[in-house]
Design a protein around this motif. Structure first.
Motif, PDB file in Angstrom:
ATOM      1  N   THR A  78     -24.538  50.836  19.594  1.00 47.49           N
ATOM      2  CA  THR A  78     -25.527  50.581  20.645  1.00 47.49           C
ATOM      3  C   THR A  78     -25.822  49.088  20.761  1.00 47.49           C
ATOM      4  O   THR A  78     -25.873  48.532  21.865  1.00 47.49           O
ATOM      5  CB  THR A  78     -26.824  51.349  20.342  1.00 47.49           C
ATOM      6  N   PHE A  79     -26.004  48.438  19.622  1.00 38.29           N
ATOM      7  CA  PHE A  79     -26.272  47.001  19.609  1.00 38.29           C
ATOM      8  C   PHE A  79     -25.083  46.232  20.183  1.00 38.29           C
ATOM      9  O   PHE A  79     -25.255  45.251  20.915  1.00 38.29           O
ATOM     10  CB  PHE A  79     -26.568  46.561  18.177  1.00 38.29           C
ATOM     11  N   ALA A  80     -23.863  46.679  19.872  1.00 34.82           N
ATOM     12  CA  ALA A  80     -22.658  46.012  20.373  1.00 34.82           C
ATOM     13  C   ALA A  80     -22.569  46.116  21.896  1.00 34.82           C
ATOM     14  O   ALA A  80     -22.259  45.133  22.587  1.00 34.82           O
ATOM     15  CB  ALA A  80     -21.422  46.616  19.719  1.00 34.82           C
ATOM     16  N   SER A 139     -37.388  36.873  23.222  1.00 39.42           N
ATOM     17  CA  SER A 139     -38.032  37.787  22.281  1.00 39.42           C
ATOM     18  C   SER A 139     -37.775  39.227  22.707  1.00 39.42           C
ATOM     19  O   SER A 139     -37.945  39.579  23.880  1.00 39.42           O
ATOM     20  CB  SER A 139     -39.532  37.523  22.234  1.00 39.42           C
ATOM     21  N   GLY A 140     -37.345  40.048  21.760  1.00 34.74           N
ATOM     22  CA  GLY A 140     -37.023  41.437  22.020  1.00 34.74           C
ATOM     23  C   GLY A 140     -35.549  41.694  22.194  1.00 34.74           C
ATOM     24  O   GLY A 140     -35.103  42.847  22.123  1.00 34.74           O
ATOM     25  N   TRP A 141     -34.737  40.638  22.402  1.00 31.75           N
ATOM     26  CA  TRP A 141     -33.311  40.834  22.665  1.00 31.75           C
ATOM     27  C   TRP A 141     -32.595  41.502  21.493  1.00 31.75           C
ATOM     28  O   TRP A 141     -31.663  42.293  21.697  1.00 31.75           O
ATOM     29  CB  TRP A 141     -32.633  39.486  22.973  1.00 31.75           C
ATOM     30  N   PHE A 142     -33.003  41.207  20.287  1.00 32.09           N
ATOM     31  CA  PHE A 142     -32.373  41.812  19.115  1.00 32.09           C
ATOM     32  C   PHE A 142     -32.895  43.231  18.855  1.00 32.09           C
ATOM     33  O   PHE A 142     -32.506  43.860  17.878  1.00 32.09           O
ATOM     34  CB  PHE A 142     -32.609  40.934  17.880  1.00 32.09           C
ATOM     35  N   ILE A 183     -23.071  54.947  25.861  1.00 25.07           N
ATOM     36  CA  ILE A 183     -24.119  55.250  24.882  1.00 25.07           C
ATOM     37  C   ILE A 183     -25.126  56.239  25.438  1.00 25.07           C
ATOM     38  O   ILE A 183     -25.479  57.238  24.814  1.00 25.07           O
ATOM     39  CB  ILE A 183     -24.851  53.974  24.435  1.00 25.07           C
ATOM     40  N   GLY A 184     -25.612  55.955  26.633  1.00 27.18           N
ATOM     41  CA  GLY A 184     -26.688  56.743  27.215  1.00 27.18           C
ATOM     42  C   GLY A 184     -28.023  56.066  27.017  1.00 27.18           C
ATOM     43  O   GLY A 184     -28.111  54.836  26.960  1.00 27.18           O
ATOM     44  N   ALA A 185     -29.075  56.837  26.870  1.00 26.45           N
ATOM     45  CA  ALA A 185     -30.426  56.296  26.748  1.00 26.45           C
ATOM     46  C   ALA A 185     -30.617  55.610  25.403  1.00 26.45           C
ATOM     47  O   ALA A 185     -30.142  56.077  24.366  1.00 26.45           O
ATOM     48  CB  ALA A 185     -31.449  57.409  26.910  1.00 26.45           C
ATOM     49  N   SER A 186     -31.317  54.477  25.422  1.00 27.14           N
ATOM     50  CA  SER A 186     -31.591  53.722  24.200  1.00 27.14           C
ATOM     51  C   SER A 186     -32.945  53.032  24.323  1.00 27.14           C
ATOM     52  O   SER A 186     -33.384  52.677  25.422  1.00 27.14           O
ATOM     53  CB  SER A 186     -30.509  52.670  23.958  1.00 27.14           C
ATOM     54  N   GLY A 187     -33.578  52.803  23.176  1.00 26.32           N
ATOM     55  CA  GLY A 187     -34.835  52.066  23.140  1.00 26.32           C
ATOM     56  C   GLY A 187     -34.656  50.641  22.670  1.00 26.32           C
ATOM     57  O   GLY A 187     -35.623  50.007  22.231  1.00 26.32           O
ATOM     58  N   ILE A 188     -33.429  50.107  22.765  1.00 27.13           N
ATOM     59  CA  ILE A 188     -33.156  48.761  22.254  1.00 27.13           C
ATOM     60  C   ILE A 188     -33.763  47.669  23.136  1.00 27.13           C
ATOM     61  O   ILE A 188     -33.982  46.546  22.668  1.00 27.13           O
ATOM     62  CB  ILE A 188     -31.635  48.536  22.098  1.00 27.13           C
ATOM     63  N   ASP A 189     -34.052  47.979  24.384  1.00 22.21           N
ATOM     64  CA  ASP A 189     -34.547  46.968  25.326  1.00 22.21           C
ATOM     65  C   ASP A 189     -36.041  46.736  25.124  1.00 22.21           C
ATOM     66  O   ASP A 189     -36.887  47.244  25.861  1.00 22.21           O
ATOM     67  CB  ASP A 189     -34.259  47.412  26.751  1.00 22.21           C
ATOM     68  N   LYS A 190     -36.377  45.953  24.083  1.00 22.33           N
ATOM     69  CA  LYS A 190     -37.775  45.661  23.779  1.00 22.33           C
ATOM     70  C   LYS A 190     -38.248  44.494  24.653  1.00 22.33           C
ATOM     71  O   LYS A 190     -37.519  43.510  24.833  1.00 22.33           O
ATOM     72  CB  LYS A 190     -37.951  45.289  22.307  1.00 22.33           C
TER      73      LYS A 190
END
Length: 217
Positions: free
Chosen positions: A129-131, A86-89, A26-33
């Motif tokens: 990305t979520f997967a 919290s933030g995992w989703f 994927i590369g860079a992502s902002g999913i890691d809240k």
């Protein structure tokens, strides 16, 4: 406040991505809240500290904030046999005591005491990305089949938000279409969808998703 709303929800955590996470393929992502301390400023495009990488599919006015229910998160945690903090989703707000996926589209929430008002828009659509982030077999299909997607929120009135803030419903439209009704693969009432689409103040993404559902209803 809605007169027949028996209780308020509560914000358990306010989460944002202040740094990118690098995911395989994927590369860079902002999913890691990650949960943030203190009061967090919220503007038209969401939490001020939050970082969105893929702005084509994430963020924007109608997807300024992503809210997920603690009830639904705990159900997934039990099924997956792992803690889902919290933030995992990828959510900005983990909320308890108030439906997110089953909120009525266009429902408005007053959060905390600093004037923040938000409006529910569309469900979250799981992506590759979520997967990759979840590292669970057939995750996108499983997430859609469960249809506990949480909801995106539009910021009606900017303000600030912090863990422990009460969430009150201050407006609920009478068309009866919920966020869950707009999830791909779920069933929805054609008459209710038509009533929703008759609303003149719909955002383009809400109109798009409701039109798709009506075409298949």
């Amino acid at each position: 406040m809605i007169a027949d709303d028996p209780s308020a929800g509560v914000v358990l955590a306010v989460c944002a991505a202040t740094d990118d996470v690098i995911l395989d393929t994927i590369g860079a992502s902002g999913i890691d809240k990650r949960p943030l301390a203190g009061r967090i400023a919220v503007g038209e495009l969401g939490l001020m500290p939050d970082h969105v990488v893929d702005t084509k599919y994430h963020g924007g006015i109608e997807q300024a904030i992503y809210a997920y229910s603690e009830h639904e998160a705990l159900r997934w945690a039990e099924e997956l046999g792992r803690e889902l903090p919290s933030g995992w989703f990828g959510e900005n707000l983990r909320i308890d005591g108030l439906p997110t996926t089953d909120a009525v589209v266009g429902e408005r929430w007053e959060i905390g005491g600093d004037g923040l008002v938000v409006e529910t828009t569309i469900p979250r659509t799981p992506c590759r990305t979520f997967a990759v982030w979840a590292e669970e077999r057939r995750w996108v299909k499983r997430f859609l089949d469960r249809a506990d997607t949480g909801c995106y929120l539009r910021v009606v009135t900017p303000g600030s938000v912090g863990a422990g803030d009460a969430v009150h419903i201050v407006r609920r439209p009478d068309h009866r279409v919920t966020v869950r009704d707009l999830v791909s693969g779920t069933t929805a009432d054609a008459d209710a969808l038509a009533t929703l689409l008759a609303c003149e103040d719909l955002g383009p993404k809400v109109r798009r998703e409701a039109s798709r559902k009506l075409a298949h209803a």
